[in-house]
Design a protein around this motif. Structure first.
Motif, PDB file in Angstrom:
ATOM      1  N   ILE A 177     -11.062  12.527  37.478  1.00  0.00           N
ATOM      2  CA  ILE A 177     -10.249  11.960  36.473  1.00  0.00           C
ATOM      3  C   ILE A 177     -10.582  12.205  34.959  1.00  0.00           C
ATOM      4  N   ARG A 178     -11.612  13.256  34.781  1.00  0.00           N
ATOM      5  CA  ARG A 178     -12.068  13.366  33.518  1.00  0.00           C
ATOM      6  C   ARG A 178     -10.910  13.631  32.776  1.00  0.00           C
ATOM      7  N   ALA A 179     -11.088  13.023  31.331  1.00  0.00           N
ATOM      8  CA  ALA A 179     -10.408  13.140  30.361  1.00  0.00           C
ATOM      9  C   ALA A 179      -9.850  14.553  29.777  1.00  0.00           C
ATOM     10  N   VAL A 180      -8.782  14.939  29.572  1.00  0.00           N
ATOM     11  CA  VAL A 180      -8.298  16.083  29.063  1.00  0.00           C
ATOM     12  C   VAL A 180      -8.854  16.140  27.475  1.00  0.00           C
ATOM     13  N   ASP A 181      -9.241  16.996  27.107  1.00  0.00           N
ATOM     14  CA  ASP A 181      -9.529  17.177  25.472  1.00  0.00           C
ATOM     15  C   ASP A 181      -8.281  17.591  24.722  1.00  0.00           C
ATOM     16  N   TYR A 182      -7.963  16.887  23.934  1.00  0.00           N
ATOM     17  CA  TYR A 182      -6.728  17.044  23.063  1.00  0.00           C
ATOM     18  C   TYR A 182      -7.129  17.517  21.554  1.00  0.00           C
ATOM     19  N   ILE A 183      -6.712  18.413  21.189  1.00  0.00           N
ATOM     20  CA  ILE A 183      -7.216  18.959  19.734  1.00  0.00           C
ATOM     21  C   ILE A 183      -5.947  19.116  18.975  1.00  0.00           C
ATOM     22  N   ILE A 184      -5.872  18.447  18.002  1.00  0.00           N
ATOM     23  CA  ILE A 184      -4.588  18.401  16.921  1.00  0.00           C
ATOM     24  C   ILE A 184      -4.977  19.249  15.514  1.00  0.00           C
ATOM     25  N   THR A 185      -4.396  20.302  15.244  1.00  0.00           N
ATOM     26  CA  THR A 185      -4.660  20.999  13.887  1.00  0.00           C
ATOM     27  C   THR A 185      -3.253  21.035  13.071  1.00  0.00           C
ATOM     28  N   ASN A 186      -3.451  20.596  12.090  1.00  0.00           N
ATOM     29  CA  ASN A 186      -2.215  20.628  10.848  1.00  0.00           C
ATOM     30  C   ASN A 186      -2.680  22.138   9.953  1.00  0.00           C
ATOM     31  N   LYS A 187      -1.968  22.840  10.658  1.00  0.00           N
ATOM     32  CA  LYS A 187      -1.803  24.092   9.797  1.00  0.00           C
ATOM     33  C   LYS A 187      -1.178  24.428   8.612  1.00  0.00           C
ATOM     34  N   ALA A 188      -0.281  23.357   8.451  1.00  0.00           N
ATOM     35  CA  ALA A 188       0.633  23.340   7.368  1.00  0.00           C
ATOM     36  C   ALA A 188       0.449  22.127   6.400  1.00  0.00           C
ATOM     37  N   ALA A 189      -0.563  21.589   6.583  1.00  0.00           N
ATOM     38  CA  ALA A 189      -0.913  20.346   5.807  1.00  0.00           C
ATOM     39  C   ALA A 189      -0.461  20.514   4.197  1.00  0.00           C
ATOM     40  N   ASN A 190      -0.343  21.602   3.504  1.00  0.00           N
ATOM     41  CA  ASN A 190       0.215  21.910   2.285  1.00  0.00           C
ATOM     42  C   ASN A 190       1.643  22.149   1.979  1.00  0.00           C
ATOM     43  N   SER A 191       2.260  21.886   3.146  1.00  0.00           N
ATOM     44  CA  SER A 191       3.636  21.874   2.951  1.00  0.00           C
ATOM     45  C   SER A 191       4.139  20.581   3.140  1.00  0.00           C
ATOM     46  N   PRO A 192       5.709  20.378   2.703  1.00  0.00           N
ATOM     47  CA  PRO A 192       6.372  18.982   2.860  1.00  0.00           C
ATOM     48  C   PRO A 192       6.079  18.347   4.178  1.00  0.00           C
ATOM     49  N   GLY A 193       6.352  19.366   5.217  1.00  0.00           N
ATOM     50  CA  GLY A 193       6.354  18.813   6.404  1.00  0.00           C
ATOM     51  C   GLY A 193       5.072  18.394   7.071  1.00  0.00           C
ATOM     52  N   ILE A 229       2.706  10.191  10.778  1.00  0.00           N
ATOM     53  CA  ILE A 229       2.247  10.504  12.427  1.00  0.00           C
ATOM     54  C   ILE A 229       0.850  10.520  12.332  1.00  0.00           C
ATOM     55  N   GLY A 230       0.071  11.446  12.205  1.00  0.00           N
ATOM     56  CA  GLY A 230      -1.392  11.445  11.908  1.00  0.00           C
ATOM     57  C   GLY A 230      -1.714  12.225  13.484  1.00  0.00           C
ATOM     58  N   VAL A 231      -3.171  12.592  13.195  1.00  0.00           N
ATOM     59  CA  VAL A 231      -3.962  13.079  14.369  1.00  0.00           C
ATOM     60  C   VAL A 231      -4.362  12.033  15.362  1.00  0.00           C
ATOM     61  N   GLN A 244      -3.489  10.111  20.977  1.00  0.00           N
ATOM     62  CA  GLN A 244      -3.258   9.003  21.888  1.00  0.00           C
ATOM     63  C   GLN A 244      -1.580   9.340  22.593  1.00  0.00           C
ATOM     64  N   THR A 245      -0.909   9.904  21.995  1.00  0.00           N
ATOM     65  CA  THR A 245       0.395  10.022  22.585  1.00  0.00           C
ATOM     66  C   THR A 245       0.295  11.127  23.648  1.00  0.00           C
ATOM     67  N   LEU A 246      -0.438  12.173  23.418  1.00  0.00           N
ATOM     68  CA  LEU A 246      -0.639  13.145  24.670  1.00  0.00           C
ATOM     69  C   LEU A 246      -1.390  12.531  25.816  1.00  0.00           C
ATOM     70  N   GLU A 247      -2.308  11.970  25.436  1.00  0.00           N
ATOM     71  CA  GLU A 247      -3.125  11.241  26.412  1.00  0.00           C
ATOM     72  C   GLU A 247      -2.173  10.267  27.308  1.00  0.00           C
ATOM     73  N   MET A 304      -2.459  21.135  19.789  1.00  0.00           N
ATOM     74  CA  MET A 304      -1.365  20.966  19.313  1.00  0.00           C
ATOM     75  C   MET A 304      -1.563  21.357  17.769  1.00  0.00           C
ATOM     76  N   PHE A 305      -0.377  22.318  17.443  1.00  0.00           N
ATOM     77  CA  PHE A 305      -0.584  22.686  15.991  1.00  0.00           C
ATOM     78  C   PHE A 305       0.825  22.344  15.175  1.00  0.00           C
ATOM     79  N   ILE A 306       0.423  21.922  14.000  1.00  0.00           N
ATOM     80  CA  ILE A 306       1.656  21.842  13.234  1.00  0.00           C
ATOM     81  C   ILE A 306       1.481  23.150  12.325  1.00  0.00           C
TER      82      ILE A 306
END
Length: 226
Positions: A21-37, A45-47, A52-55, A81-83
């Motif tokens: 039941i090992r936890a899956v590793d979730y990696i979130i990267t905001n590649k558009a941090a300098n954009s309005p979105g 929302i935030g990382v 937590q939502t993905l888990e 997960m990429f933005i």
């Protein structure tokens, strides 16, 4: 001596279960941090929330699919997960989820709830079986929206109500409603259908599980909801 053997056996058992039941590793990267979105993602929302939502979504999907043991699931250890500043819509491929920054920027409602629903949908694509590529695309998308529906995250706008739709495999909300109807005929239907799609796909699966062809089920659904 017997106690020591019992202790070692218990330890090995615990390790085996933990690995299972090992936890899956979730990696979130905001590649558009300098954009309005991208900035809105960070602000509203935030990382940590995304992780937590993905888990939570993964645990929910395993429950929906009745996948109680690792052997029943895909062997996925990392989900990223990429933005993105992409022109295409949100999608999931190769254990990666891409959310478009422009979509986040332009969404006028509760963006946190909307992204939560999108993540439940997209991560379903990572965990579901697709008949080794032979299942209808509408069915695959419909199962992902069915998960979103069962999680109470269906959008408040643009979703069809019950019988609306032109055909059973139209996809998305139409298929989600139809699958919900099928599951009402046999609890666990969607889980069993997903299991059958591990090694291939046939419309006959509906008949095998519910005793009627998928076309007859669609006609029954239209009549009942009408």
């Amino acid at each position: 001596m017997a106690y020591r053997i019992f202790f070692l056996y218990s330890l090995l058992l615990i390790l085996a279960v933990t690995q299972g039941i090992r936890a899956v590793d979730y990696i979130i990267t905001n590649k558009a941090a300098n954009s309005p979105g991208g900035a809105r993602f960070d602000d509203e929302i935030g990382v940590p929330y995304s992780q937590q939502t993905l888990e939570n979504a993964t645990s929910f999907i395993w429950k929906i699919f009745q996948q109680d043991s690792p052997i029943q699931r895909k062997n996925v250890q990392n989900i990223t997960m990429f933005i993105d500043d992409m022109e295409v819509g949100n999608d999931a491929i190769n254990n990666q989820i891409h959310v478009t920054a422009s979509y986040i920027e332009g969404y006028s409602g509760d963006i946190k709830r909307e992204i939560t629903g999108i993540l439940y949908h997209e991560i379903t694509h990572i965990w579901q079986w697709d008949g080794k590529g032979h299942a209808p695309r509408g069915l695959i998308e419909g199962i992902a929206e069915y998960v979103r529906l069962k999680a109470g995250l269906a959008p408040s706008r643009d979703w069809v109500t019950f019988r609306h739709g032109d055909r059973w495999d139209q996809g998305y909300d139409v298929m989600a409603r139809f699958l919900n109807y099928c599951d009402s005929l046999k609890v666990g239907f969607v889980a069993q259908l997903n299991k059958k799609m591990r090694n291939g796909y046939s419309d006959q699966f509906f008949d095998e599980l519910l005793g009627k062809t998928v076309d007859q089920l669609w006609r029954d659904y239209q009549a009942k909801c009408g």
